[in-house]
Scaffold this motif. Structure first.
Motif, short mmCIF file in Angstrom:
data_model
loop_
_atom_site.label_atom_id
_atom_site.label_comp_id
_atom_site.label_asym_id
_atom_site.label_seq_id
_atom_site.Cartn_x
_atom_site.Cartn_y
_atom_site.Cartn_z
N ILE A 395 0.84 -1.21 0.00
CA ILE A 395 0.00 0.00 0.00
C ILE A 395 0.87 1.25 0.00
O ILE A 395 0.64 2.19 -0.77
CB ILE A 395 -0.95 -0.01 1.21
CG1 ILE A 395 -1.94 -1.17 1.08
CG2 ILE A 395 -1.69 1.32 1.31
CD1 ILE A 395 -2.92 -1.28 2.23
N GLN A 396 1.89 1.28 0.89
CA GLN A 396 2.75 2.46 0.96
C GLN A 396 3.55 2.67 -0.33
O GLN A 396 3.77 3.79 -0.76
CB GLN A 396 3.70 2.35 2.15
CG GLN A 396 3.12 2.76 3.49
CD GLN A 396 2.12 1.77 4.01
OE1 GLN A 396 2.20 0.58 3.70
NE2 GLN A 396 1.15 2.24 4.79
N VAL A 399 1.21 4.23 -2.95
CA VAL A 399 0.60 5.53 -2.66
C VAL A 399 0.97 6.60 -3.70
O VAL A 399 0.10 7.34 -4.16
CB VAL A 399 0.97 6.01 -1.23
CG1 VAL A 399 0.70 7.51 -1.06
CG2 VAL A 399 0.14 5.24 -0.21
N GLY A 439 4.32 10.94 3.84
CA GLY A 439 4.14 9.94 4.89
C GLY A 439 4.39 8.53 4.39
O GLY A 439 4.97 7.70 5.10
N SER A 440 3.98 8.24 3.17
CA SER A 440 4.21 6.90 2.62
C SER A 440 5.70 6.65 2.41
O SER A 440 6.19 5.54 2.66
CB SER A 440 3.46 6.75 1.30
OG SER A 440 4.03 7.57 0.29
N LYS A 443 7.22 5.89 5.80
CA LYS A 443 6.85 4.55 6.27
C LYS A 443 7.62 3.46 5.55
O LYS A 443 8.03 2.46 6.15
CB LYS A 443 5.34 4.34 6.10
CG LYS A 443 4.50 5.16 7.07
CD LYS A 443 3.02 4.89 6.87
CE LYS A 443 2.18 5.69 7.85
NZ LYS A 443 0.72 5.46 7.68
N VAL A 444 7.83 3.63 4.25
CA VAL A 444 8.60 2.64 3.49
C VAL A 444 10.04 2.59 4.00
O VAL A 444 10.60 1.50 4.21
CB VAL A 444 8.57 2.97 1.98
CG1 VAL A 444 9.59 2.12 1.23
CG2 VAL A 444 7.18 2.73 1.42
N ARG A 447 10.06 0.97 7.45
CA ARG A 447 9.85 -0.47 7.34
C ARG A 447 11.14 -1.16 6.88
O ARG A 447 11.52 -2.21 7.42
CB ARG A 447 8.73 -0.74 6.33
CG ARG A 447 8.52 -2.18 5.96
CD ARG A 447 7.98 -2.99 7.10
NE ARG A 447 7.63 -4.33 6.66
CZ ARG A 447 7.26 -5.30 7.50
NH1 ARG A 447 7.21 -5.09 8.81
NH2 ARG A 447 6.94 -6.50 7.02
#
Length: 474
Positions: A395-396, A399, A439-440, A443-444, A447
């Motif tokens: 999902i990220q 995006v 933000g994506s 997050k990637v 992660r």
């Protein structure tokens, strides 16, 4: 005796009738011969030597076909340099109905100027328009013009007419001229003697050759039978004293009918590039004209092959996910640290490549709807490699792709009241999406960092370390 006189009279009448028939027949041949050509012409030019020769060839054909479709009362002429491929010339002549005039390239003495753009090296070939002395008037066009309605009123121009793109400079992408051997020879002499040319191309040279055009009366052709922008126009049959004057074409966008659409501006946003729409809303009309006339058969095989490859990548990476995520390492803190940095670098660039590579490999001149569909398919395929190789959240990673799709919908919305409203809405969308996109990305990266810290890619081996230089599958 009387019978003989009747015969003589009959023969005389017969001779008169034969002479009349022959005169009528000859007169008819002359008229037919005269109707084979036209008094005026729409002309454009083609030359080789740039990385975008094929794109401009396609654009030239669409321009010619848009004029032929309107059945304009003029010849369609292409001024072609000698190195234009013969198969292109045949297509223009046999399929498009154009008259191709082969000319020698005019040597550009301005190519050494500091501000010279190499892609304009042969644009001075446009001066050959003045050598088309078989015509009374010529409308000279760049390939980025598209005709939607007849504008034969342009041929009412005097010796020279042009459209001003700003208060001081007229645009040489569309102008009207009266061919003249004397003017052509004088222009060539001016080129050879190094007449001042601000940009080293046709725009600067022709602008310098007609420096007082702005001070001449304005010619406004009666587009659609009405005076659209409130400016005075040249009535039918009226002759002006001025030898040349400037004209003003009104493009009613998007509220009314357009007569001719010109796409000046950034080179990489020309209407034939699939990504230019919906950035340029009117670009879809260019592609509609191509679809109805020229078609896309030349690009279709490549599109099918790429679609199959992209689908195959998605399937293969999904099936191979358990294997491609297993990596090896040497049980050394120093080695592990360097490998982790390398993995981060490769992961980030893999995601960037997934969004950039499709732009480079998809055929540039296909229809925007096909182009964008193939782009999203290619981005998903290449992104799946990064997702399955580095165990990233899908999902990220997707995006940014979702954001691009949303921006296309915002720009393609057809019911904006004007361009200002459209620009404000696009800006508002970008402002709202920016935090989500950032933000994506965060997050990637987070992660990826967690996976590396937990040694998801590099699980610790057993206590006994392997022999130096050996690797072991996890």
């Amino acid at each position: 005796m009387e019978r003989g006189n009747r015969v003589v009279t009959f023969l005389r009448v017969l001779l008169v009738l034969i002479a009349a028939v022959e005169t009528t027949a000859l007169h008819g041949v002359k008229l037919k011969k005269k109707e084979e050509g036209h008094r005026n012409a729409y002309a454009t030019m083609m030359y080789m030597g740039t990385p975008r020769d094929y794109e401009f060839y396609v654009a030239t054909r669409v321009l010619i076909k848009s004029l032929a479709k309107l059945q304009v009362n003029a010849d369609l002429v292409v001024i072609a340099s000698p190195d234009v491929p013969l198969r292109w010339v045949r297509a223009l002549e046999e399929e498009d109905g154009a008259k191709v005039v082969r000319v020698e390239n005019i040597n550009n003495p301005y190519k050494g100027q500091q501000n010279f753009d190499k892609r304009f090296k042969l644009t001075l070939n446009k001066l050959y328009a003045w050598s088309l002395v078989d015509y009374e008037r010529v409308v000279m066009l760049d390939a980025d013009n598209l005709f939607l309605q007849k504008t034969d009123e342009l041929f009412q121009c005097g010796q020279f007419c042009a459209v001003f793109i700003n208060p001081c400079i007229f645009h040489t992408g569309l102008f009207v001229l009266e061919p003249s051997s004397d003017v052509f020879k004088d222009m060539i002499h001016a080129v050879e003697t190094g007449k001042e040319n601000p940009d080293g191309a046709d725009q600067g040279f022709i602008g310098a050759y007609f420096p007082d055009l702005l001070d001449q009366p304005m010619f406004h052709p009666p587009l659609n039978g009405s005076n659209l922008d409130g400016q005075y126009r040249l009535p039918l049959g009226y002759q002006m004293d001025a030898s040349y004057y400037y004209l003003r074409l009104k493009w009613r966008v998007p509220c009314g009918p357009n007569s001719v659409v010109t796409f000046p501006g950034a080179l990489w946003l020309k209407p034939w590039y699939w990504w230019s729409w919906p950035v340029l809303p009117l670009g879809i009309q260019w592609h509609e004209t191509r679809r109805q006339t020229l078609g896309y058969a030349a690009e279709l095989p490549i599109v099918i092959i790429q679609s199959i490859i992209f689908v195959g990548i998605i399937v293969m990476t999904h099936l191979a996910r358990p294997s491609i995520s297993k990596l090896c390492y040497r049980n050394s803190d120093r080695t592990t640290s360097s490998i982790q940095a390398a993995v981060k670098f490769v992961a980030i660039w893999s995601i960037l490549a997934a969004y950039l590579v499709p732009f480079a490999i998809i055929p540039r001149t296909i229809h925007p709807l096909v182009g964008w569909t193939l782009y999203f398919l290619g981005s998903v395929a290449l992104s799946s490699i990064a997702i399955n190789s580095f165990l990233l959240p899908a999902i990220q990673v997707f995006v940014p792709l979702i954001g691009i799709f949303g921006s296309l919908l915002v720009m393609a919305y057809p019911w904006y009241s004007n361009g200002v409203v459209r620009a404000l809405v696009v800006f508002g969308y970008a402002f709202c999406y920016a935090p989500i996109g950032w933000g994506s990305v965060v997050k990637v990266l987070a992660r990826l960092h967690v996976l590396l810290e937990r040694e998801q890619f590099f699980p610790k081996l057993v206590e006994s370390s392997p022999p130096p230089g050996s690797n072991k599958l996890c």
